[in-house]
Design a protein around this motif. Structure first.
Motif, PDB file in Angstrom:
ATOM      1  N   ARG A 185       0.824  -1.223   0.000  1.00 47.94           N
ATOM      2  CA  ARG A 185       0.000   0.000   0.000  1.00 47.94           C
ATOM      3  C   ARG A 185       0.853   1.265   0.000  1.00 47.94           C
ATOM      4  O   ARG A 185       0.352   2.356   0.229  1.00 47.94           O
ATOM      5  CB  ARG A 185      -0.893   0.022   1.241  1.00 47.94           C
ATOM      6  CG  ARG A 185      -1.971  -1.014   1.255  1.00 47.94           C
ATOM      7  CD  ARG A 185      -2.656  -1.029   2.626  1.00 47.94           C
ATOM      8  NE  ARG A 185      -3.855  -1.819   2.605  1.00 47.94           N
ATOM      9  CZ  ARG A 185      -3.889  -3.160   2.689  1.00 47.94           C
ATOM     10  NH1 ARG A 185      -2.764  -3.826   2.782  1.00 47.94           N
ATOM     11  NH2 ARG A 185      -5.039  -3.810   2.676  1.00 47.94           N
ATOM     12  N   TYR A 206      13.182  -2.287  -3.439  1.00 44.99           N
ATOM     13  CA  TYR A 206      14.266  -1.310  -3.624  1.00 44.99           C
ATOM     14  C   TYR A 206      14.513  -1.013  -5.108  1.00 44.99           C
ATOM     15  O   TYR A 206      14.832   0.114  -5.471  1.00 44.99           O
ATOM     16  CB  TYR A 206      15.553  -1.824  -2.965  1.00 44.99           C
ATOM     17  CG  TYR A 206      15.442  -1.958  -1.468  1.00 44.99           C
ATOM     18  CD1 TYR A 206      14.909  -0.935  -0.693  1.00 44.99           C
ATOM     19  CD2 TYR A 206      15.858  -3.110  -0.808  1.00 44.99           C
ATOM     20  CE1 TYR A 206      14.789  -1.053   0.683  1.00 44.99           C
ATOM     21  CE2 TYR A 206      15.746  -3.241   0.576  1.00 44.99           C
ATOM     22  CZ  TYR A 206      15.204  -2.214   1.305  1.00 44.99           C
ATOM     23  OH  TYR A 206      15.087  -2.330   2.665  1.00 44.99           O
ATOM     24  N   LYS A 218      12.239  -0.971  -7.356  1.00 40.67           N
ATOM     25  CA  LYS A 218      11.164  -0.048  -7.732  1.00 40.67           C
ATOM     26  C   LYS A 218      11.515   1.391  -7.343  1.00 40.67           C
ATOM     27  O   LYS A 218      11.207   2.339  -8.056  1.00 40.67           O
ATOM     28  CB  LYS A 218       9.861  -0.484  -7.042  1.00 40.67           C
ATOM     29  CG  LYS A 218       8.652   0.350  -7.392  1.00 40.67           C
ATOM     30  CD  LYS A 218       7.427  -0.069  -6.623  1.00 40.67           C
ATOM     31  CE  LYS A 218       7.223   0.776  -5.390  1.00 40.67           C
ATOM     32  NZ  LYS A 218       5.868   0.723  -4.822  1.00 40.67           N
TER      33      LYS A 218
HETATM   34  C1  LIG Z   1       9.981  -4.786   1.911  1.00 43.69           C
HETATM   35  C2  LIG Z   1       8.777  -4.158   2.621  1.00 43.69           C
HETATM   36  C3  LIG Z   1       9.306  -3.210   3.719  1.00 43.69           C
HETATM   37  C4  LIG Z   1       7.935  -3.371   1.616  1.00 43.69           C
HETATM   38  O1  LIG Z   1       6.865  -2.755   2.342  1.00 43.69           O
HETATM   39  P1  LIG Z   1       5.507  -2.290   1.584  1.00 43.69           P
HETATM   40  O2  LIG Z   1       4.830  -1.290   2.466  1.00 43.69           O
HETATM   41  O3  LIG Z   1       4.742  -3.458   1.140  1.00 43.69           O
HETATM   42  O4  LIG Z   1       6.122  -1.558   0.321  1.00 43.69           O
HETATM   43  P2  LIG Z   1       5.348  -0.571  -0.656  1.00 43.69           P
HETATM   44  O5  LIG Z   1       3.881  -0.850  -0.586  1.00 43.69           O
HETATM   45  O6  LIG Z   1       5.820   0.814  -0.396  1.00 43.69           O
HETATM   46  O7  LIG Z   1       5.934  -1.072  -2.028  1.00 43.69           O
HETATM   47  C5  LIG Z   1       5.486  -2.299  -2.483  1.00 43.69           C
HETATM   48  C6  LIG Z   1       6.461  -2.768  -3.495  1.00 43.69           C
HETATM   49  O8  LIG Z   1       7.409  -3.617  -2.869  1.00 43.69           O
HETATM   50  C7  LIG Z   1       7.370  -4.881  -3.456  1.00 43.69           C
HETATM   51  N1  LIG Z   1       6.629  -5.733  -2.491  1.00 43.69           N
HETATM   52  C8  LIG Z   1       6.310  -5.418  -1.211  1.00 43.69           C
HETATM   53  N2  LIG Z   1       5.686  -6.434  -0.619  1.00 43.69           N
HETATM   54  C9  LIG Z   1       5.578  -7.418  -1.528  1.00 43.69           C
HETATM   55  C10 LIG Z   1       5.019  -8.690  -1.492  1.00 43.69           C
HETATM   56  N3  LIG Z   1       4.396  -9.157  -0.394  1.00 43.69           N
HETATM   57  N4  LIG Z   1       5.123  -9.457  -2.595  1.00 43.69           N
HETATM   58  C11 LIG Z   1       5.725  -8.990  -3.684  1.00 43.69           C
HETATM   59  N5  LIG Z   1       6.261  -7.758  -3.774  1.00 43.69           N
HETATM   60  C12 LIG Z   1       6.197  -6.971  -2.714  1.00 43.69           C
HETATM   61  C13 LIG Z   1       6.716  -4.655  -4.777  1.00 43.69           C
HETATM   62  O9  LIG Z   1       7.725  -4.207  -5.665  1.00 43.69           O
HETATM   63  C14 LIG Z   1       5.751  -3.532  -4.557  1.00 43.69           C
HETATM   64  O10 LIG Z   1       5.606  -2.691  -5.653  1.00 43.69           O
HETATM   65  P3  LIG Z   1       4.189  -2.539  -6.428  1.00 43.69           P
HETATM   66  O11 LIG Z   1       3.132  -3.058  -5.485  1.00 43.69           O
HETATM   67  O12 LIG Z   1       4.057  -1.069  -6.675  1.00 43.69           O
HETATM   68  O13 LIG Z   1       4.419  -3.369  -7.620  1.00 43.69           O
HETATM   69  C15 LIG Z   1       7.856  -5.255   3.252  1.00 43.69           C
HETATM   70  O14 LIG Z   1       7.598  -6.258   2.290  1.00 43.69           O
HETATM   71  C16 LIG Z   1       8.418  -5.901   4.521  1.00 43.69           C
HETATM   72  O15 LIG Z   1       8.198  -5.420   5.638  1.00 43.69           O
HETATM   73  N6  LIG Z   1       9.153  -7.017   4.370  1.00 43.69           N
HETATM   74  C17 LIG Z   1       9.722  -7.747   5.520  1.00 43.69           C
HETATM   75  C18 LIG Z   1      10.854  -6.963   6.146  1.00 43.69           C
HETATM   76  C19 LIG Z   1      11.984  -6.721   5.151  1.00 43.69           C
HETATM   77  O16 LIG Z   1      12.365  -7.606   4.404  1.00 43.69           O
HETATM   78  N7  LIG Z   1      12.530  -5.483   5.179  1.00 43.69           N
HETATM   79  C20 LIG Z   1      13.618  -5.099   4.303  1.00 43.69           C
HETATM   80  C21 LIG Z   1      14.910  -5.527   4.883  1.00 43.69           C
HETATM   81  S1  LIG Z   1      16.315  -5.041   3.888  1.00 43.69           S
END
Ligand SMILES: CC(C)(COP(=O)(O)OP(=O)(O)OC[C@H]1O[C@@H](n2cnc3c(N)ncnc32)[C@H](O)[C@@H]1OP(=O)(O)O)[C@@H](O)C(=O)NCCC(=O)NCCS
Length: 152
Positions: free
Chosen positions: A82, A119, A121
């Motif tokens: 989101r 990242y 993106k």
């Molecule tokens: C990485 C993380 C912080 C992204 O948080 P988020 O709020 O979902 O990110 P955003 O909504 O701002 O961006 C989403 C983008 O990230 C990627 N993404 C995030 N979650 C995803 C999922 N569950 N599956 C696939 N892609 C995903 C996609 O590229 C997506 O882009 P799009 O939806 O526009 O195509 C989240 O997945 C997370 O908390 N992961 C576990 C902790 C982690 O790995 N942190 C990073 C450590 S280096």
């Protein structure tokens, strides 16, 4: 729809962040690590995303010499996709610009394909590898970097 807001991390947020941390990472940070991070004050950007009374995302980072180092970022599994992490990253970057940061740097596990996609993106580029950086499974970290765009 719930509306969230970004604010600075407070010590009283730590119990909620610990819960979130356990849902996000195989090796979670400890409470003391978050406490030390908050104590860094002005040389860091430690932010939470708050929705109603719940904390659904956070980022911790510190300002190096002309460089913002992202130490950790996480979003509650059911709130992902989101834009919460992107908003947190934007705000950390915005705050770092007051400290003359010109680029953002971070490490990510090679196996963390979701985070790597996220990242990518945001425009990060791969600049190196730290071999066996994660000690519990001797996994490599990829080092990613992105220039901070100064808008005039
Ligand atoms: C990485 C993380 C912080 C992204 O948080 P988020 O709020 O979902 O990110 P955003 O909504 O701002 O961006 C989403 C983008 O990230 C990627 N993404 C995030 N979650 C995803 C999922 N569950 N599956 C696939 N892609 C995903 C996609 O590229 C997506 O882009 P799009 O939806 O526009 O195509 C989240 O997945 C997370 O908390 N992961 C576990 C902790 C982690 O790995 N942190 C990073 C450590 S280096």
């Amino acid at each position: 729809m719930r509306e969230g807001r970004i604010r600075s991390m407070l010590e009283e947020d730590i119990p909620a962040i610990m819960q979130l941390e356990k849902e996000c990472f195989p090796v979670p940070w400890t409470e003391d690590m978050f406490r030390c991070q908050i104590m860094l004050g002005d040389v860091s950007a430690n932010l939470v995303y708050a929705e109603d009374d719940a904390i659904t995302g956070y980022v911790v980072s510190w300002f190096g010499v002309e460089e913002l180092h992202i130490l950790s970022i996480g979003v509650k599994p059911e709130r992902r996709g989101r834009g919460i992490a992107e908003n947190l990253m934007d705000e950390a970057i915005r705050r770092s610009m007051k400290n003359r940061c010109k680029k953002v740097i971070l490490e990510v596990r090679r196996s963390n394909s979701r985070a790597r996609k996220f990242y990518q993106k945001l425009g990060f580029r791969h600049i190196g590898v730290r071999k066996k950086y994660y000690s519990e499974n001797a996994e490599d970290a990829l080092v990613l970097e992105k220039d901070i765009e100064i808008s005039t």
